[in-house]
Write a protein that holds these residues in place. Structure first.
Motif, PDB file in Angstrom:
ATOM      1  N   ALA A 536       0.867  -1.583   0.216  1.00 22.73           N
ATOM      2  CA  ALA A 536      -0.037   0.298   0.058  1.00 22.73           C
ATOM      3  C   ALA A 536       0.723   1.453  -0.227  1.00 22.73           C
ATOM      4  CB  ALA A 536      -0.404  -0.311   1.272  1.00 22.73           C
ATOM      5  N   ALA A 537       2.517   1.258   0.414  1.00 21.04           N
ATOM      6  CA  ALA A 537       2.881   2.024   1.015  1.00 21.04           C
ATOM      7  C   ALA A 537       3.103   2.590  -0.433  1.00 21.04           C
ATOM      8  CB  ALA A 537       4.062   2.379   1.690  1.00 21.04           C
ATOM      9  N   ASN A 544       7.188   6.215  -3.050  1.00 21.77           N
ATOM     10  CA  ASN A 544       7.244   6.250  -4.365  1.00 21.77           C
ATOM     11  C   ASN A 544       8.598   6.732  -5.035  1.00 21.77           C
ATOM     12  OD1 ASN A 544       6.632   6.404  -7.494  1.00 21.77           O
ATOM     13  ND2 ASN A 544       4.986   4.799  -6.850  1.00 21.77           N
ATOM     14  N   VAL A 545       8.454   8.309  -4.226  1.00 25.27           N
ATOM     15  CA  VAL A 545       9.344   9.270  -4.829  1.00 25.27           C
ATOM     16  C   VAL A 545      10.833   8.215  -3.880  1.00 25.27           C
ATOM     17  CG1 VAL A 545      11.004  11.711  -5.640  1.00 25.27           C
ATOM     18  CG2 VAL A 545       8.213  10.548  -5.226  1.00 25.27           C
ATOM     19  N   ARG A 546      11.159   7.523  -3.156  1.00 25.01           N
ATOM     20  CA  ARG A 546      12.125   7.302  -1.724  1.00 25.01           C
ATOM     21  C   ARG A 546      12.712   6.787  -2.797  1.00 25.01           C
ATOM     22  NH1 ARG A 546      11.723   4.935   2.911  1.00 25.01           N
ATOM     23  NH2 ARG A 546       9.861   4.952   3.380  1.00 25.01           N
ATOM     24  N   TYR A 547      11.271   5.134  -2.542  1.00 26.58           N
ATOM     25  CA  TYR A 547      11.821   4.003  -3.804  1.00 26.58           C
ATOM     26  C   TYR A 547      12.650   3.814  -4.465  1.00 26.58           C
ATOM     27  CZ  TYR A 547       9.448   1.205   0.146  1.00 26.58           C
ATOM     28  OH  TYR A 547       9.623   0.850   1.732  1.00 26.58           O
ATOM     29  N   GLY A 548      12.277   5.001  -5.777  1.00 23.31           N
ATOM     30  CA  GLY A 548      11.990   5.043  -7.295  1.00 23.31           C
ATOM     31  C   GLY A 548      13.395   6.277  -6.960  1.00 23.31           C
ATOM     32  N   THR A 549      13.688   6.945  -6.727  1.00 24.37           N
ATOM     33  CA  THR A 549      15.015   7.362  -6.851  1.00 24.37           C
ATOM     34  C   THR A 549      16.632   6.481  -6.064  1.00 24.37           C
ATOM     35  OG1 THR A 549      14.807   7.890  -4.834  1.00 24.37           O
ATOM     36  CG2 THR A 549      14.509  10.376  -6.545  1.00 24.37           C
ATOM     37  N   TYR A 550      15.945   5.735  -5.389  1.00 26.96           N
ATOM     38  CA  TYR A 550      16.944   5.047  -4.681  1.00 26.96           C
ATOM     39  C   TYR A 550      17.354   3.615  -5.733  1.00 26.96           C
ATOM     40  CZ  TYR A 550      19.553   1.604  -1.139  1.00 26.96           C
ATOM     41  OH  TYR A 550      20.211   0.800  -0.445  1.00 26.96           O
TER      42      TYR A 550
END
Length: 641
Positions: A536-537, A544-550
């Motif tokens: 769900a996160a 989403n931005v944090r995971y994508g940039t990582y």
């Protein structure tokens, strides 16, 4: 809301003129309740969305409608999205059942057809004796890619046209045999008087190598079987096909010999995902030069030449393209790259002239590349604003009003986006930049970012790059990019390409959110970050931005810290991006990008790199240049291999 109305209810029980009734009318349409649609048509007649009940009713059994009913709707709601859609769909449905006489009077109301509808229009025109229609669709004639049924039907019509020469038909026959399209090939062969059978083709397909060892080479049918056998062998085992082509080419006419080399070259050039890059493929393209190329073949030839820096081969490949194909910015850019490699002054001057033309004609990928070749950097940041009269014009525009009304009631995006795109197209055709800017500004203010970009991109003379390259969620994007050492311009460039900032975007393979993260990727990132994965996160913008940039930072470190490789890896997977790295010598980044074998990924990398340059300017980073991002592509290391 009136879902519970019975067919016998009085009109007085229907609440009048509200955009919300659109959803009720759509529900009635989906349930086939045409009587209720009549009631909605009357109730909504003065509403901005009032034409939808009429549209739904006509569309419910479209093929049975008379041409006059479609024309009356189009004339009642002139230059509207759904009138054009209804007309295009009507022509398409009538073409499917070969009722072309009904379609003819509706043709003038079809102005923006998709590919299938376009082929329906062409079939209808052909039935009226239009002598020019087939010349307009020659790109379909030799295409072996999947296409709508109506386009296949159009090529069957072309087969029986006197405009198609024996040479045209022979080229189509050989192309289809190479592709293994047995049914289509036998139809062409029959038309040509070449005696090949499905039974024999099927037998050859079961053991193409065995057939090649003892294949007869006496007549047109033998040559057709030979091409088919080599194509089937190469498709299943390219190495075996490359080993068999010289023997297959012995003792046959020159044009057949060239097409045998073309066969293995094309198959090898289109199976890079399976077979990787092989210089001999380009050699065989060169050996096949001298017989006509299809559009597909010419592009694969050119990309193979680009990959290996074979500049004279590239010039030949571009020379055999169609006129429109040659004029595309990408092929003009590569023609200049090839001329630049020659040692004579005349060629270098030709290259310089092409670069200068491209540099001045736009700011897309190939324009930006050309700018650097003439010593320019990019710092454009136009910020034209709509005037009060532009805003008034927007408020009075029925097409945009329909789009905004649908958006306001959260109607399905299928309808709101279609109305918006139609409104943008009408403004673009009139070169009404002020209207487009006003629409983009209003859409951006309400968070309808993807449509705002769509409108802002289509201005002709007055531009606003802050609207073309919107920066929503800037605090989060800058923070999370900085935390992993990424330039936020790159993060924004990728995000714009992935989702156009639609937080609810979902791809057909399950990727989601602003940065279109796959669930398995999110699990990997969560594990790397020491977090518990929560599906769900991903719907949360910040996560989403944090995971994508990582993840982008992570694959960049795996791929030589190279932005081009990482961008390709983000789209196609890091292992593929790695496989496409050169194994013999470093490769200039533009050559790597142009030779990416997946169309989607090749275009994706070009768009992300272009976006990144623009975002650098929008974010106030000063002069921008692609070479900052497009570094030399290094060799794969032994560890990587």
């Amino acid at each position: 809301m009136i879902f519970g109305l019975s067919l016998g209810c009085s009109l007085a029980t229907v609440s009048f003129a509200s955009n919300d009734q659109f959803k009720d009318a759509l529900t009635a349409s989906n349930s086939g309740n045409t009587a209720l649609l009549d009631q909605y048509a009357l109730a909504m007649q003065n509403d901005v969305l009032g034409y939808y009940p009429e549209y739904f009713k006509l569309n419910a059994d479209l093929v049975m409608q008379s041409p006059n009913s479609i024309i009356q709707f189009a004339q009642k709601y002139p230059q509207s999205a759904m009138a054009e859609k209804l007309a295009a769909d009507y022509v398409e449905e009538k073409a499917k059942v070969m009722m072309f006489a009904d379609a003819v009077p509706v043709l003038p109301y079809v102005t923006n057809p998709d590919r299938s509808e376009s082929c329906a229009v062409a079939q209808t025109r052909a039935q009226t004796g239009d002598p020019l229609v087939f010349a307009e669709y020659r790109d379909l004639w030799l295409s072996t890619n999947s296409m709508p049924d109506l386009c296949l039907g159009l090529t069957r019509m072309m087969l029986n046209s006197p405009l198609m020469t024996t040479e045209d038909k022979q080229q189509r026959l050989w192309t289809q045999l190479r592709a293994g399209q047995i049914g289509l090939a036998t139809s062409v062969a029959q038309n040509l008087g070449v005696n090949i059978t499905i039974a024999q083709l099927t037998q050859i397909q079961a053991n193409p190598l065995g057939y090649l060892w003892s294949a007869p080479k006496n007549n047109a049918a033998d040559y057709a079987y030979l091409i088919f056998a080599l194509g089937r062998l190469s498709d299943s085992d390219l190495t075996a096909g490359l080993g068999a082509v010289n023997r297959a080419a012995e003792g046959v006419p020159a044009d057949v010999q060239k097409y045998l080399y073309r066969t293995v070259a094309y198959i090898g050039g289109t199976t890079v995902l399976k077979n990787n890059f092989n210089r001999i493929i380009l050699n065989y393209f060169d050996s096949s030069y001298g017989i006509p190329f299809s559009q597909e073949e010419a592009e694969i030839y050119a990309r193979q030449a680009i990959r290996f820096g074979a500049w004279e081969s590239l010039i030949r490949a571009i020379s055999v393209m169609g006129v429109d194909q040659q004029r595309e910015d990408r092929w003009q850019y590569w023609l200049a790259r090839a001329y630049e490699q020659r040692q004579d002054d005349a060629s270098k001057q030709q290259a310089k002239g092409i670069y200068q033309t491209l540099a001045q004609s736009g700011d897309d990928y190939h324009n930006l590349l050309a700018q650097e070749h003439v010593g320019e950097t990019y710092s454009r940041f136009d910020q034209a604003q709509p005037t009060p009269s532009d805003v008034s014009m927007l408020n009075a525009d029925i097409n945009f009003n329909r789009a905004f009304a649908l958006k306001a009631i959260s109607a399905p995006a299928l309808y709101s986006n279609r109305e918006w795109n139609w409104a943008v197209r009408q403004a673009y055709l009139k070169q009404n930049d002020g209207l487009l800017l006003a629409a983009a500004q209003k859409a951006a203010a309400m968070g309808w970012y993807d449509r705002a970009i769509y409108a802002a991109e289509r201005t002709v003379n007055k531009h606003n790059y802050a609207l073309r390259y919107l920066t929503p969620h800037q605090t989060a994007v800058v923070l999370h990019s900085g935390n992993v050492g990424l330039d936020p311009a790159w993060a924004y460039g990728l995000m714009r390409q992935e989702s156009r900032f639609v937080t609810t975007a979902r791809s057909n393979v399950g990727a989601g959110g602003l940065m279109q993260i796959m669930p398995n990727t999110a699990k990997l990132v969560a594990r790397q970050m020491g977090e518990t994965y929560n599906p769900a996160a991903l719907s949360d913008m910040n996560t989403n931005v944090r995971y994508g940039t990582y993840y982008l930072s992570m694959i960049q470190s795996q791929l030589s810290n190279n932005a081009v490789l990482a961008t390709a890896g983000y789209n196609a997977g890091p292992n593929r991006a790695l496989r496409w790295q050169p194994s013999d010598q470093n490769l200039v980044a533009d050559q790597y990008v142009e030779s990416i074998p997946i169309d989607e990924t090749r275009n994706y990398v070009k768009n992300v790199m272009t976006n990144t340059i623009h975002y650098g300017a929008v974010l106030g980073q000063g002069k921008q240049y692609l070479s900052k991002w497009m570094k030399m592509i290094p060799l794969r290391t032994e560890q990587q291999q």
